[in-house]
Design a protein around this motif. Structure first.
Motif, PDB file in Angstrom:
ATOM      1  N   GLY A  17      28.089   4.538  28.975  1.00  0.00           N
ATOM      2  CA  GLY A  17      26.771   5.152  29.064  1.00  0.00           C
ATOM      3  C   GLY A  17      25.855   4.353  29.961  1.00  0.00           C
ATOM      4  N   ALA A  18      25.889   3.009  29.835  1.00  0.00           N
ATOM      5  CA  ALA A  18      25.034   2.167  30.665  1.00  0.00           C
ATOM      6  C   ALA A  18      25.448   2.259  32.124  1.00  0.00           C
ATOM      7  N   LEU A  19      26.750   2.316  32.370  1.00  0.00           N
ATOM      8  CA  LEU A  19      27.220   2.403  33.750  1.00  0.00           C
ATOM      9  C   LEU A  19      26.874   3.755  34.358  1.00  0.00           C
ATOM     10  N   GLY A  20      26.757   4.794  33.532  1.00  0.00           N
ATOM     11  CA  GLY A  20      26.452   6.122  34.020  1.00  0.00           C
ATOM     12  C   GLY A  20      24.968   6.392  34.165  1.00  0.00           C
ATOM     13  N   GLU A  21      24.125   5.406  33.933  1.00  0.00           N
ATOM     14  CA  GLU A  21      22.682   5.570  34.011  1.00  0.00           C
ATOM     15  C   GLU A  21      22.262   5.793  35.462  1.00  0.00           C
ATOM     16  N   SER A  22      21.510   6.857  35.707  1.00  0.00           N
ATOM     17  CA  SER A  22      21.020   7.112  37.064  1.00  0.00           C
ATOM     18  C   SER A  22      19.882   6.142  37.388  1.00  0.00           C
ATOM     19  N   ARG A  23      19.522   6.068  38.653  1.00  0.00           N
ATOM     20  CA  ARG A  23      18.413   5.191  39.052  1.00  0.00           C
ATOM     21  C   ARG A  23      17.109   5.647  38.419  1.00  0.00           C
ATOM     22  N   TYR A  24      16.929   6.960  38.295  1.00  0.00           N
ATOM     23  CA  TYR A  24      15.733   7.498  37.648  1.00  0.00           C
ATOM     24  C   TYR A  24      15.717   7.120  36.167  1.00  0.00           C
ATOM     25  N   GLU A  25      16.841   7.250  35.486  1.00  0.00           N
ATOM     26  CA  GLU A  25      16.922   6.886  34.071  1.00  0.00           C
ATOM     27  C   GLU A  25      16.656   5.391  33.877  1.00  0.00           C
ATOM     28  N   LYS A  26      17.155   4.564  34.784  1.00  0.00           N
ATOM     29  CA  LYS A  26      16.892   3.125  34.714  1.00  0.00           C
ATOM     30  C   LYS A  26      15.402   2.854  34.917  1.00  0.00           C
ATOM     31  N   PHE A  27      14.788   3.562  35.872  1.00  0.00           N
ATOM     32  CA  PHE A  27      13.351   3.429  36.110  1.00  0.00           C
ATOM     33  C   PHE A  27      12.579   3.754  34.832  1.00  0.00           C
ATOM     34  N   LEU A  28      12.915   4.873  34.190  1.00  0.00           N
ATOM     35  CA  LEU A  28      12.235   5.263  32.954  1.00  0.00           C
ATOM     36  C   LEU A  28      12.422   4.206  31.868  1.00  0.00           C
ATOM     37  N   ARG A  29      13.645   3.714  31.709  1.00  0.00           N
ATOM     38  CA  ARG A  29      13.930   2.721  30.662  1.00  0.00           C
ATOM     39  C   ARG A  29      13.153   1.427  30.898  1.00  0.00           C
ATOM     40  N   GLN A  30      13.091   0.995  32.137  1.00  0.00           N
ATOM     41  CA  GLN A  30      12.463  -0.293  32.428  1.00  0.00           C
ATOM     42  C   GLN A  30      10.946  -0.230  32.606  1.00  0.00           C
ATOM     43  N   HIS A  31      10.399   0.950  32.936  1.00  0.00           N
ATOM     44  CA  HIS A  31       8.991   0.968  33.324  1.00  0.00           C
ATOM     45  C   HIS A  31       8.087   1.999  32.661  1.00  0.00           C
ATOM     46  N   VAL A  32       8.623   2.936  31.913  1.00  0.00           N
ATOM     47  CA  VAL A  32       7.764   3.965  31.320  1.00  0.00           C
ATOM     48  C   VAL A  32       7.755   3.824  29.803  1.00  0.00           C
ATOM     49  N   ASP A  33       6.578   3.696  29.251  1.00  0.00           N
ATOM     50  CA  ASP A  33       6.390   3.636  27.796  1.00  0.00           C
ATOM     51  C   ASP A  33       5.233   4.574  27.469  1.00  0.00           C
ATOM     52  N   TYR A  34       5.594   5.857  27.279  1.00  0.00           N
ATOM     53  CA  TYR A  34       4.589   6.882  27.023  1.00  0.00           C
ATOM     54  C   TYR A  34       5.018   7.724  25.837  1.00  0.00           C
ATOM     55  N   PRO A  35       4.154   7.872  24.865  1.00  0.00           N
ATOM     56  CA  PRO A  35       2.911   7.116  24.696  1.00  0.00           C
ATOM     57  C   PRO A  35       3.226   5.647  24.400  1.00  0.00           C
ATOM     58  N   ARG A  36       2.247   4.795  24.584  1.00  0.00           N
ATOM     59  CA  ARG A  36       2.442   3.356  24.409  1.00  0.00           C
ATOM     60  C   ARG A  36       2.960   3.052  23.010  1.00  0.00           C
ATOM     61  N   THR A  37       4.006   2.236  22.950  1.00  0.00           N
ATOM     62  CA  THR A  37       4.598   1.841  21.682  1.00  0.00           C
ATOM     63  C   THR A  37       3.671   0.876  20.955  1.00  0.00           C
ATOM     64  N   PRO A  38       3.302   1.197  19.711  1.00  0.00           N
ATOM     65  CA  PRO A  38       2.460   0.265  18.959  1.00  0.00           C
ATOM     66  C   PRO A  38       3.303  -0.924  18.469  1.00  0.00           C
TER      67      PRO A  38
END
Length: 143
Positions: A17-38
């Motif tokens: 699953g990690a190897l199959g992660e697209s660049r967009y999915e990696k971007f979301l995982r590393q940089h998007v936290d919406y809504p902000r996690t308390p």
């Protein structure tokens, strides 16, 4: 023995699953936290999120900096339809809420300790096929 086989199968499934992660999915995982996690302690936000998202992990060096944007993926993807600058990067039309995480002291060995800053900045991204794939930086809104 059956437990070991099940464990091995789960590890292989996770790795595939990690190897199959697209660049967009990696971007979301590393940089998007919406809504902000308390989090219970605001100063622990970066350590918690970077570990939870797999950006930092035991045995790996600490990432010197990382930014989490607290805006929807659709809002960030909208930047890709804006004209690119001379470097080929796109900026969000509006300043967005974000948390900038910077490693304290510069030592990249575990345990990782970060300083968090809450900002309202425009976000610059590199895009591919109309989707953000790299957070290139942020800039404050014009005065």
């Amino acid at each position: 023995m059956a437990g070991w086989a099940l464990y091995a199968a789960l590890v292989l499934a996770a790795l595939s699953g990690a190897l199959g992660e697209s660049r967009y999915e990696k971007f979301l995982r590393q940089h998007v936290d919406y809504p902000r996690t308390p989090v219970l302690a605001a100063h622990r936000y970066c350590e918690n999120m970077l570990a939870r998202r797999g950006v930092t992990a035991p045995g790996r060096p600490c990432k010197p900096s990382n930014t989490f944007v607290h805006a929807s993926p659709e809002e960030l993807s909208g930047a890709c339809s804006a004209a690119a600058d001379a470097a080929g990067l796109h900026s969000t039309a509006a300043a967005l809420p974000l948390t900038a995480c910077r490693l304290r002291g510069g030592d990249t060995r575990q345990p990782c300790a970060y300083r968090a800053r809450q900002l309202q900045h425009h976000v610059r991204v590199a895009c591919r096929d109309g989707l953000p794939v790299h957070l290139a930086g942020t800039r404050p809104p014009a005065p």
